[in-house]
Design an enzyme around this catalytic site. Structure first.
Site, PDB file in Angstrom:
ATOM      1  N   GLU A 118       0.827  -1.217   0.000  1.00  0.00           N
ATOM      2  CA  GLU A 118       0.000   0.000   0.000  1.00  0.00           C
ATOM      3  C   GLU A 118       0.857   1.262   0.000  1.00  0.00           C
ATOM      4  OE1 GLU A 118      -3.037  -0.116  -0.485  1.00  0.00           O
ATOM      5  OE2 GLU A 118      -3.851  -1.976   0.295  1.00  0.00           O
ATOM      6  N   HIS A 141      -3.852   2.114   8.952  1.00  0.00           N
ATOM      7  CA  HIS A 141      -4.872   1.278   8.304  1.00  0.00           C
ATOM      8  C   HIS A 141      -4.961  -0.037   9.054  1.00  0.00           C
ATOM      9  CE1 HIS A 141      -7.226  -1.115   5.625  1.00  0.00           C
ATOM     10  NE2 HIS A 141      -6.216  -1.936   5.393  1.00  0.00           N
ATOM     11  N   HIS A 143      -8.111  -3.315  10.548  1.00  0.00           N
ATOM     12  CA  HIS A 143      -9.356  -4.019  10.270  1.00  0.00           C
ATOM     13  C   HIS A 143     -10.247  -4.065  11.514  1.00  0.00           C
ATOM     14  CE1 HIS A 143      -7.378  -6.425   6.702  1.00  0.00           C
ATOM     15  NE2 HIS A 143      -7.413  -5.109   6.503  1.00  0.00           N
ATOM     16  N   HIS A 213     -13.507  -4.080   3.680  1.00  0.00           N
ATOM     17  CA  HIS A 213     -12.057  -4.261   3.799  1.00  0.00           C
ATOM     18  C   HIS A 213     -11.541  -3.853   5.172  1.00  0.00           C
ATOM     19  CE1 HIS A 213      -7.806  -3.468   1.883  1.00  0.00           C
ATOM     20  NE2 HIS A 213      -7.718  -3.882   3.130  1.00  0.00           N
TER      21      HIS A 213
END
Length: 264
Positions: A118, A141, A143, A213
């Site tokens: 990423e 980032h 989850h 996601h």
């Protein structure tokens, strides 16, 4: 051989990374190699500090990112290893002035190490921040379980209502995530398309909820980015707990939510 010396200030920021990584793992928000973290450290170094270290690796960055110094986690690396293997599973890299290559100038001390896939998304977000929100140096980032669930719910198609229902669960959600959550449409991981929709999200919101996601936040440091995600997910979790118990929560009224804006 020239080496990079880290200042006390940079060491302190990296310690925050380790702490936040432990939080993500404990919450089950960072399964296997899920998630990535980065920081724009350009202001902590001079050009003389970072040039001439390591071999250049070709990579096409946005041209305005030339000269950036970024801390970033590695591809395939587990965030839980940031707790005690920081120099193995993450690195500091220097983007050359032409923005056509990067050099790893600290960390990455394991075979076949490379920055996260990423990388283009993180570099693009840091460029956007440098131009529009220079105080925001960190990107996280991860989850978050309940937020991901919300991205599968029909509320995801009504961003205003999704935020209202999450905000109404307790005052702290409205106060500490005042701009709310962006319902970011699905885009393939590690693509320029994902970078674009995420940047669009940060134009108006605190959090970009990537459809089906995960979620991404940007803030002055990784701890504050964690706080955005932690508080927003708390609102989503409370909402889902009420649904699971079989009732619709009363929630804060629109008038009460408006009253809270004085604290944001």
């Amino acid at each position: 051989m020239k080496t990079l010396k880290l200042s006390i200030e940079v060491e302190a920021e990296l310690q925050k990374v380790s702490t936040v990584a432990s939080y993500l793992w404990q919450r089950e928000w960072a399964e296997r190699n899920a998630g990535n973290i980065s920081m724009n450290l350009t202001s902590f170094f001079s050009k003389e500090d970072v040039q001439g270290i390591g071999e250049e690796v070709p990579f096409d960055f946005p041209k305005e990112a030339g000269g950036f110094v970024l801390y970033i986690t590695g591809t395939g690396c587990y965030l839980r290893d940031l707790v005690d293997k920081l120099e193995e599973v993450s690195c500091i890299l220097y983007i050359n002035e032409a923005a056509k290559a990067y050099s790893i100038i600290w960390g990455g001390n394991r075979p076949n190490f490379g920055p996260t896939c990423e990388l283009i998304s993180h570099a693009s977000i840091h460029l956007f921040n440098s131009q529009h929100h220079p105080e925001n140096l960190a990107v996280v980032h991860t989850h978050p379980l309940e937020l991901i669930c919300m991205s599968h719910h029909e509320l995801f198609n009504d961003e205003e209502e999704l935020n209202r229902q999450i905000w109404m669960m307790c005052p702290e959600v409205k106060v500490f995530v005042p701009k709310g959550i962006h319902c970011t449409p699905y885009a393939l991981s590690s693509t320029a398309a994902l970078a674009k929709v995420t940047i669009d999200a940060f134009k108006t919101r605190n959090i970009s909820l990537w459809e089906k996601h995960g979620a991404t936040a940007t803030a002055p440091d990784v701890m504050k980015a964690w706080d955005f995600l932690d508080v927003a997910n708390k609102g989503a979790k409370l909402l889902m707990m009420c649904w699971a118990a079989g009732f619709k929560p009363a929630g804060l009224s629109d008038a009460q939510l408006t009253e809270l804006e004085q604290f944001t």
